[in-house]
Design an enzyme around this catalytic site. Structure first.
Site, mmCIF file in Angstrom:
data_model
loop_
_atom_site.group_PDB
_atom_site.id
_atom_site.type_symbol
_atom_site.label_atom_id
_atom_site.label_comp_id
_atom_site.label_asym_id
_atom_site.label_seq_id
_atom_site.Cartn_x
_atom_site.Cartn_y
_atom_site.Cartn_z
ATOM 1 N N HIS A 116 44.134 46.881 53.038
ATOM 2 C CA HIS A 116 42.767 46.842 53.571
ATOM 3 C C HIS A 116 42.089 45.589 53.028
ATOM 4 O O HIS A 116 42.282 45.209 51.888
ATOM 5 C CB HIS A 116 41.984 48.086 53.119
ATOM 6 N N ASP A 174 44.231 55.121 58.353
ATOM 7 C CA ASP A 174 45.141 55.229 59.498
ATOM 8 C C ASP A 174 46.492 55.809 59.124
ATOM 9 O O ASP A 174 47.232 56.267 59.993
ATOM 10 C CB ASP A 174 45.327 53.839 60.117
HETATM 11 C C1 SDX Z 1 41.228 49.619 59.651
HETATM 12 O O1 SDX Z 1 37.833 46.502 57.944
HETATM 13 C C2 SDX Z 1 37.747 47.810 58.049
HETATM 14 O O2 SDX Z 1 36.890 48.443 57.477
HETATM 15 C C3 SDX Z 1 38.784 48.426 58.966
HETATM 16 C C4 SDX Z 1 38.859 49.951 58.947
HETATM 17 C C5 SDX Z 1 37.611 50.551 59.546
HETATM 18 O O3 SDX Z 1 37.295 51.702 59.216
HETATM 19 O O4 SDX Z 1 37.007 49.903 60.458
HETATM 20 O O5 SDX Z 1 39.026 50.421 57.628
HETATM 21 C C6 SDX Z 1 40.009 50.447 59.804
HETATM 22 O O6 SDX Z 1 41.401 48.723 60.423
HETATM 23 C C7 SDX Z 1 42.132 49.849 58.476
HETATM 24 C C8 SDX Z 1 43.332 48.831 58.421
HETATM 25 C C9 SDX Z 1 44.381 49.278 59.433
HETATM 26 N N1 SDX Z 1 45.407 48.260 59.579
HETATM 27 C C10 SDX Z 1 46.646 48.463 59.102
HETATM 28 O O7 SDX Z 1 46.993 49.451 58.452
HETATM 29 C C11 SDX Z 1 47.641 47.365 59.460
HETATM 30 C C12 SDX Z 1 48.511 47.014 58.238
HETATM 31 N N2 SDX Z 1 47.673 46.362 57.239
HETATM 32 C C13 SDX Z 1 47.663 44.912 57.216
HETATM 33 O O8 SDX Z 1 47.820 44.303 58.457
HETATM 34 C C14 SDX Z 1 46.528 44.355 56.348
HETATM 35 O O9 SDX Z 1 46.588 45.015 55.140
HETATM 36 C C15 SDX Z 1 45.100 44.411 56.872
HETATM 37 C C16 SDX Z 1 44.965 43.825 58.220
HETATM 38 C C17 SDX Z 1 44.596 45.800 56.878
HETATM 39 C C18 SDX Z 1 44.231 43.591 55.893
HETATM 40 O O10 SDX Z 1 44.601 42.272 56.079
HETATM 41 P P1 SDX Z 1 44.096 41.091 55.101
HETATM 42 O O11 SDX Z 1 42.948 41.515 54.275
HETATM 43 O O12 SDX Z 1 43.957 39.874 55.935
HETATM 44 O O13 SDX Z 1 45.284 40.970 54.107
HETATM 45 P P2 SDX Z 1 46.441 39.925 54.268
HETATM 46 O O14 SDX Z 1 47.124 40.086 55.593
HETATM 47 O O15 SDX Z 1 45.893 38.587 53.919
HETATM 48 O O16 SDX Z 1 47.471 40.415 53.145
HETATM 49 C C19 SDX Z 1 47.372 39.987 51.798
HETATM 50 C C20 SDX Z 1 48.819 39.998 51.305
HETATM 51 C C21 SDX Z 1 49.761 39.198 52.220
HETATM 52 O O17 SDX Z 1 50.843 38.753 51.443
HETATM 53 P P3 SDX Z 1 50.787 37.192 50.888
HETATM 54 O O18 SDX Z 1 50.640 36.328 52.125
HETATM 55 O O19 SDX Z 1 49.592 37.152 49.952
HETATM 56 O O20 SDX Z 1 52.128 37.039 50.198
HETATM 57 O O21 SDX Z 1 49.303 41.354 51.333
HETATM 58 C C22 SDX Z 1 50.369 41.455 52.295
HETATM 59 C C23 SDX Z 1 50.284 40.243 53.189
HETATM 60 O O22 SDX Z 1 51.566 39.904 53.699
HETATM 61 N N3 SDX Z 1 50.100 42.686 53.063
HETATM 62 C C24 SDX Z 1 51.049 43.536 53.435
HETATM 63 C C25 SDX Z 1 50.365 44.563 54.113
HETATM 64 N N4 SDX Z 1 49.051 44.302 54.133
HETATM 65 C C26 SDX Z 1 48.898 43.125 53.485
HETATM 66 N N5 SDX Z 1 52.393 43.529 53.267
HETATM 67 C C27 SDX Z 1 53.046 44.599 53.808
HETATM 68 N N6 SDX Z 1 52.470 45.627 54.465
HETATM 69 C C28 SDX Z 1 51.120 45.643 54.630
HETATM 70 N N7 SDX Z 1 50.527 46.653 55.290
#
Ligand code: SDX
Length: 387
Positions: free
Chosen positions: A263, A321
């Site tokens: 998140h 989720d």
């Molecule tokens: C919702 O914003 C809100 O409030 C949203 C929400 C709401 O109520 O409206 O809470 C609802 O959308 C919840 C999130 C649902 N999405 C997912 O579950 C999809 C999977 N999660 C990721 O795509 C990600 O964690 C996000 C999109 C939720 C957050 O993305 P960020 O903040 O841009 O984080 P990032 O992609 O920059 O990740 C930081 C690091 C990265 O690695 P590095 O590049 O630093 O090496 O963490 C890794 C990412 O690769 N990472 C993950 C991961 N999430 C982040 N690696 C593996 N699996 C994951 N799920």
């Protein structure tokens, strides 16, 4: 001023709001001063709508007046019903919802009136009609007849009544859906709320703002994650396959991410996920599926991930989720309905944000800067012949 573009606007304060406070470091969510754990299971969706819109919990007469208003707005214009029933049956439900809501604006002669009184009425109309659009497309795509709403049923009960084709749902199912609505009602500057705030800031109409929000929520990184998380758990299929998927999630060269994990704000456990996990267990136990294979995979995946250095270092915890999909699946919802249900619930928050903005005399159009990549070095080597 930082010269680096802030990827994804991380940490940028885009607005001041009185609605909700997402305390990411400590894993708390506050609606108008109330902790989500005080509200979930204790108040229903209609009370939550009232709280977000008016800043206080309603007394009985205020709640009754709100419920009566919402019931009075449930009837869709016939033209919108005809449109829903003209769509291809394999239309993605979020696309049908986006289309239906946009069409509601075409059949509302007051759509362009942004006066406070008109906005207040449209706000309640949209909250009342978005579940009807969702339910009617669901019935239509299954080839089942549409059903009239029941004025004696609350929002969650009426929605279940409609998608059950006119059969009243069990109280447990109604209470579970109602609680899901409360948990999803608002969440600060999430992508869909932010997108719709940008639309409202141009003083566009409220139906355009809802359409912006729905289109944004659909994405699998945002509201589409509940469906993606369930599909992922199904693909994992068995706890013995979990290590392979954990390695994929950690592999920088692999675009795979654990759906339902991570998140932008919560760098601790999403408080909603804790409530959803408990509800998930209850729902599955209730229907005699406490040993449900998908739940076992989810629990084992969570246990392994939360002990893995990669997830610990990056502070990746389950978000709402992760368990909402399993719960809605156990309740019998097809996975394509998960995100529309999220939209139904979040409409309460979206519209409360827009009210904050429309009533703000100091509202300004949203217009960040960009870091323009210079083309000078490219142009320097061009010759007449290149042009
Ligand atoms: C919702 O914003 C809100 O409030 C949203 C929400 C709401 O109520 O409206 O809470 C609802 O959308 C919840 C999130 C649902 N999405 C997912 O579950 C999809 C999977 N999660 C990721 O795509 C990600 O964690 C996000 C999109 C939720 C957050 O993305 P960020 O903040 O841009 O984080 P990032 O992609 O920059 O990740 C930081 C690091 C990265 O690695 P590095 O590049 O630093 O090496 O963490 C890794 C990412 O690769 N990472 C993950 C991961 N999430 C982040 N690696 C593996 N699996 C994951 N799920």
């Amino acid at each position: 001023m930082s010269s680096d573009a802030t990827k994804g606007l991380e940490g940028i304060v885009a607005a001041k709001t009185y609605l909700s406070d997402v305390r990411g470091d400590v894993g708390e969510l506050i609606y108008r001063g109330y902790d989500i754990n005080q509200l979930a299971g204790n108040i229903g969706y209609e009370e939550t709508v009232y709280l977000l819109h008016y800043g206080k919990l309603p007394n009985q007469s205020e709640l009754s007046a709100l419920k009566t208003k919402l019931v009075s707005y449930r009837q869709l214009p016939q033209g919108v019903i005809d449109l829903i029933q003209s769509l291809p049956k394999d239309t993605v439900p979020m696309n049908a919802l986006r289309t239906g809501i946009s069409a509601l604006g075409c059949f509302d002669s007051s759509s362009e009136d942004n006066s406070p009184e008109s906005l207040q009425e449209k706000a309640l109309k949209i909250i009342a009609q978005i579940p009807i659009v969702t339910a009617y497309f669901h019935l239509y795509r299954q080839g089942r007849p549409l059903v009239e709403s029941r004025p004696d049923l609350n929002e969650a009960a009426n929605f279940l009544y409609l998608i059950n084709g006119g059969t009243e749902a069990e109280k447990d199912s109604v209470d579970t859906l109602d609680m899901c609505y409360v948990l999803h009602a608002d969440h600060g500057m999430n992508a869909s709320t932010f997108a719709s705030r940008v639309t409202v800031a141009t003083l566009s109409d409220i139906y355009s703002a809802v359409t912006s929000a729905i289109g944004t929520l659909k994405g699998p990184l945002h509201g589409g994650a509940n469906e993606a998380a369930l599909n992922m758990l199904r693909e994992i299929g068995d706890v013995k396959n979990i290590p392979k998927f954990i390695e994929k999630a950690k592999d920088k060269n692999d675009p795979f991410k654990l759906m339902g994990f991570g998140h932008r704000v919560y760098k601790n456990y999403d408080p909603r996920a804790k409530v959803m996990q408990k509800t998930c267990h209850e729902v599955l136990a209730e229907i005699g599926k406490k040993d449900d294979k998908i739940l076992q995979v989810a629990l084992e995946l969570e246990k392994i991930a939360l002990k893995d250095d990669y997830f610990i270092e990056k502070k990746l915890y389950p978000n709402i989720d992760f368990y909402s999909g399993i719960t809605l699946n156990a309740m019998g919802f097809p996975s394509t309905m998960f995100t529309p249900l999220f939209a139904v619930a979040r409409t309460a928050g979206w519209i409360a944000h827009w009210k904050e903005m429309y009533l703000d005399p100091k509202n300004r159009i949203g217009r960040p800067r960009q870091l323009s990549v210079s083309y000078t070095h490219l142009r320097a080597h061009e010759t007449e012949a290149d042009l």
